[in-house]
Design an enzyme around this catalytic site. Structure first.
Site, PDB file in Angstrom:
ATOM      1  CD  GLU A 187      -9.862   3.569   5.762  1.00 26.24           C
ATOM      2  OE1 GLU A 187     -11.099   3.592   5.587  1.00 26.24           O
ATOM      3  OE2 GLU A 187      -9.225   2.508   5.908  1.00 26.24           O
TER       4      GLU A 187
ATOM      5  CG  ASN B  46     -13.432   0.681   5.026  1.00 27.28           C
ATOM      6  OD1 ASN B  46     -14.077  -0.340   5.225  1.00 27.28           O
ATOM      7  ND2 ASN B  46     -12.178   0.820   5.422  1.00 27.28           N
TER       8      ASN B  46
ATOM      9  CB  CYS C  25      -5.849  -1.337   9.548  1.00 25.28           C
ATOM     10  SG  CYS C  25      -7.564  -0.837   9.856  1.00 25.28           S
TER      11      CYS C  25
ATOM     12  CE1 TYR D 131     -11.310  -2.906  -1.348  1.00 20.99           C
ATOM     13  CE2 TYR D 131     -11.687  -4.097   0.688  1.00 20.99           C
ATOM     14  CZ  TYR D 131     -10.974  -3.169  -0.053  1.00 20.99           C
ATOM     15  OH  TYR D 131      -9.918  -2.501   0.541  1.00 20.99           O
TER      16      TYR D 131
ATOM     17  CG  ASP E 174      -1.882  -2.583   0.800  1.00 19.10           C
ATOM     18  OD1 ASP E 174      -3.048  -2.476   1.217  1.00 19.10           O
ATOM     19  OD2 ASP E 174      -1.157  -3.543   1.075  1.00 19.10           O
TER      20      ASP E 174
ATOM     21  NE  ARG F 169      -7.005   3.546   2.930  1.00 17.81           N
ATOM     22  CZ  ARG F 169      -6.895   2.409   3.600  1.00 17.81           C
ATOM     23  NH1 ARG F 169      -7.498   1.320   3.139  1.00 17.81           N
ATOM     24  NH2 ARG F 169      -6.187   2.327   4.694  1.00 17.81           N
TER      25      ARG F 169
ATOM     26  CD  GLU G  27      -3.420   2.185   1.994  1.00 15.79           C
ATOM     27  OE1 GLU G  27      -4.522   1.664   1.737  1.00 15.79           O
ATOM     28  OE2 GLU G  27      -2.663   1.758   2.879  1.00 15.79           O
TER      29      GLU G  27
ATOM     30  CG  ASP H 112      -3.841  -4.536   5.981  1.00 12.29           C
ATOM     31  OD1 ASP H 112      -3.148  -4.517   4.949  1.00 12.29           O
ATOM     32  OD2 ASP H 112      -4.933  -3.952   6.075  1.00 12.29           O
TER      33      ASP H 112
ATOM     34  CG  ASP I  94      -6.504  -2.927  -0.026  1.00 10.04           C
ATOM     35  OD1 ASP I  94      -5.723  -2.011  -0.328  1.00 10.04           O
ATOM     36  OD2 ASP I  94      -6.763  -3.247   1.153  1.00 10.04           O
TER      37      ASP I  94
ATOM     38  CG  HIS J 240      -8.543   1.072  -2.355  1.00  8.63           C
ATOM     39  ND1 HIS J 240      -7.565   1.117  -1.385  1.00  8.63           N
ATOM     40  CD2 HIS J 240      -9.389   0.089  -1.978  1.00  8.63           C
ATOM     41  CE1 HIS J 240      -7.827   0.207  -0.467  1.00  8.63           C
ATOM     42  NE2 HIS J 240      -8.913  -0.451  -0.798  1.00  8.63           N
TER      43      HIS J 240
HETATM   44  C1  LIG Z   1     -10.391  -1.646   3.750  1.00 10.22           C
HETATM   45  C2  LIG Z   1      -9.081  -2.184   4.213  1.00 10.22           C
HETATM   46  O1  LIG Z   1      -8.051  -1.459   3.568  1.00 10.22           O
HETATM   47  C3  LIG Z   1      -8.897  -3.651   3.798  1.00 10.22           C
HETATM   48  O2  LIG Z   1      -7.742  -4.034   3.627  1.00 10.22           O
HETATM   49  O3  LIG Z   1      -9.880  -4.384   3.699  1.00 10.22           O
HETATM   50  C4  LIG Z   1      -8.903  -2.129   5.768  1.00 10.22           C
HETATM   51  C5  LIG Z   1     -10.019  -2.799   6.519  1.00 10.22           C
HETATM   52  C6  LIG Z   1      -9.731  -3.145   7.985  1.00 10.22           C
HETATM   53  O4  LIG Z   1      -8.559  -3.322   8.352  1.00 10.22           O
HETATM   54  O5  LIG Z   1     -10.691  -3.316   8.734  1.00 10.22           O
HETATM   55  C7  LIG Z   1      -8.707  -0.665   6.180  1.00 10.22           C
HETATM   56  O6  LIG Z   1      -7.548  -0.195   6.152  1.00 10.22           O
HETATM   57  O7  LIG Z   1      -9.687  -0.003   6.517  1.00 10.22           O
HETATM   58 MG   LIG Z   2      -6.403  -2.489   3.020  1.00  5.64          MG
END
Ligand SMILES: C[C@](O)(C(=O)O)[C@H](CC(=O)O)C(=O)O
Ligand SMILES: [Mg+2]
Length: 281
Positions: free
Chosen positions: A174, A198, A111, A33, A76, A144, A103, A47, A74, A101
């Site tokens: 999520e 996740n 996140c 992943y 986004d 997502r 979202e 992020d 990912d 994925h």
């Molecule tokens: C899964 C996730 O989208 C990621 O970017 O790995 C994150 C993981 C995290 O920040 O711990 C998420 O948004 O859950």
């Molecule tokens: Mg992410």
């Protein structure tokens, strides 16, 4: 690489560069992943949707150049609106993604386990899913749902159903908050829908094992930032030890040796290639 869902259950650990992906392969994982959270942190960035399609694609290419495993990417929010999703799918599939994925958050995204997220409407997300389906050849589209923390589990379940009707291949609810919620989501969405979970740390979801997700009927589980977080702590310790002691002596037993490091990157193959070239093959 194409997805092989024959097993019906896959654990995909998060990777953030080719070396981490090679390590995941050596640990015998059948899929990996590419985590936005891991990648952005490794770039020293939050992020929050600040990296571009080009940046994640560059890393995806570097990974697929050296690791031949199905890779979930990912993507986004799809880097914009439905039109951007269309292009993102074209580009990421060409660069070797097996699945992506997207979202249903508004920008700046967060996140999924943090407070203060906002979601787009179901209708807007369906437009993104449809654009993704139009653009893909064989890439799997994972939708997502980020609404659990915003509007509650009921809304997340309803969105899940709508995203399935729109044609999403896999649904990713999520930041569910308990095993009971994962079970209820599975029950209400129906047994024929593929689900991804996740298992990130320090978020809304308690620690649940892959085996437990499997028995709750989930098909894919990601451990997106686990290796990054462990590596980050180890690097911090290494820098602090060098700064304090002016020596790496206390770290020697914790290191991957040069030999092990070279094995990961297939060093000998390149050396042998070079010497056979020098000998005229
Ligand atoms: C899964 C996730 O989208 C990621 O970017 O790995 C994150 C993981 C995290 O920040 O711990 C998420 O948004 O859950
Ligand atoms: Mg992410």
């Amino acid at each position: 690489m194409l997805w092989n869902f024959q097993d019906n259950f896959v654990i995909a650990p998060g990777v953030f560069n080719p070396f981490s992906a090679l390590l995941a392969k050596r640990a015998n994982f059948k899929a990996i992943y590419l985590s936005g959270g891991g990648l952005t942190s490794s770039l020293g960035l939050p992020d929050l949707g600040v990296i571009t399609l080009d940046e994640i694609t560059w890393m995806l290419r570097r990974i697929t150049d050296v690791v031949n495993l199905p890779i979930i990417v990912d993507a986004d929010t799809g880097f914009g609106e439905a039109l951007n999703v269309y292009r993102a799918v074209k580009v990421l599939e060409k660069a070797g993604a097996t699945a992506i994925h997207i979202e249903d958050q508004v920008m700046p995204k967060k996140c999924g386990h943090l407070q203060g997220k906002e979601v787009i409407s179901t209708k807007e997300m369906i437009a993104k899913i449809k654009a993704a389906l139009m653009a893909r050849k064989e890439l799997m589209i994972i939708a997502r749902i980020d609404s659990r923390g915003v509007m509650g589990l009921r809304d997340a379940i309803e969105r899940g159903k709508a995203y399935v009707d729109a044609g999403a291949d896999v649904i990713f609810p999520e930041a569910l908050e308990s095993k009971e919620e994962f079970l209820q989501f599975r029950k209400e969405i129906g047994s024929d829908v593929k689900l991804m979970a996740n298992m990130t740390e320090f978020g809304k979801t308690p620690l649940i094992t892959a085996e437990e997700f499997k028995s709750m009927g989930y098909n894919v589980v990601i451990f997106p930032v686990t290796a990054f977080r462990v590596a980050a702590k180890a690097m911090e310790e290494a820098y602090n030890a060098i700064a304090k002691d002016g020596s790496q002596r206390s770290l020697m037993g914790k290191m991957m040796t040069r030999r092990e490091q070279y094995d990961v990157i297939n060093y000998d193959f390149y050396e042998d290639l070079d010497s056979s070239m020098a000998k005229g093959l």
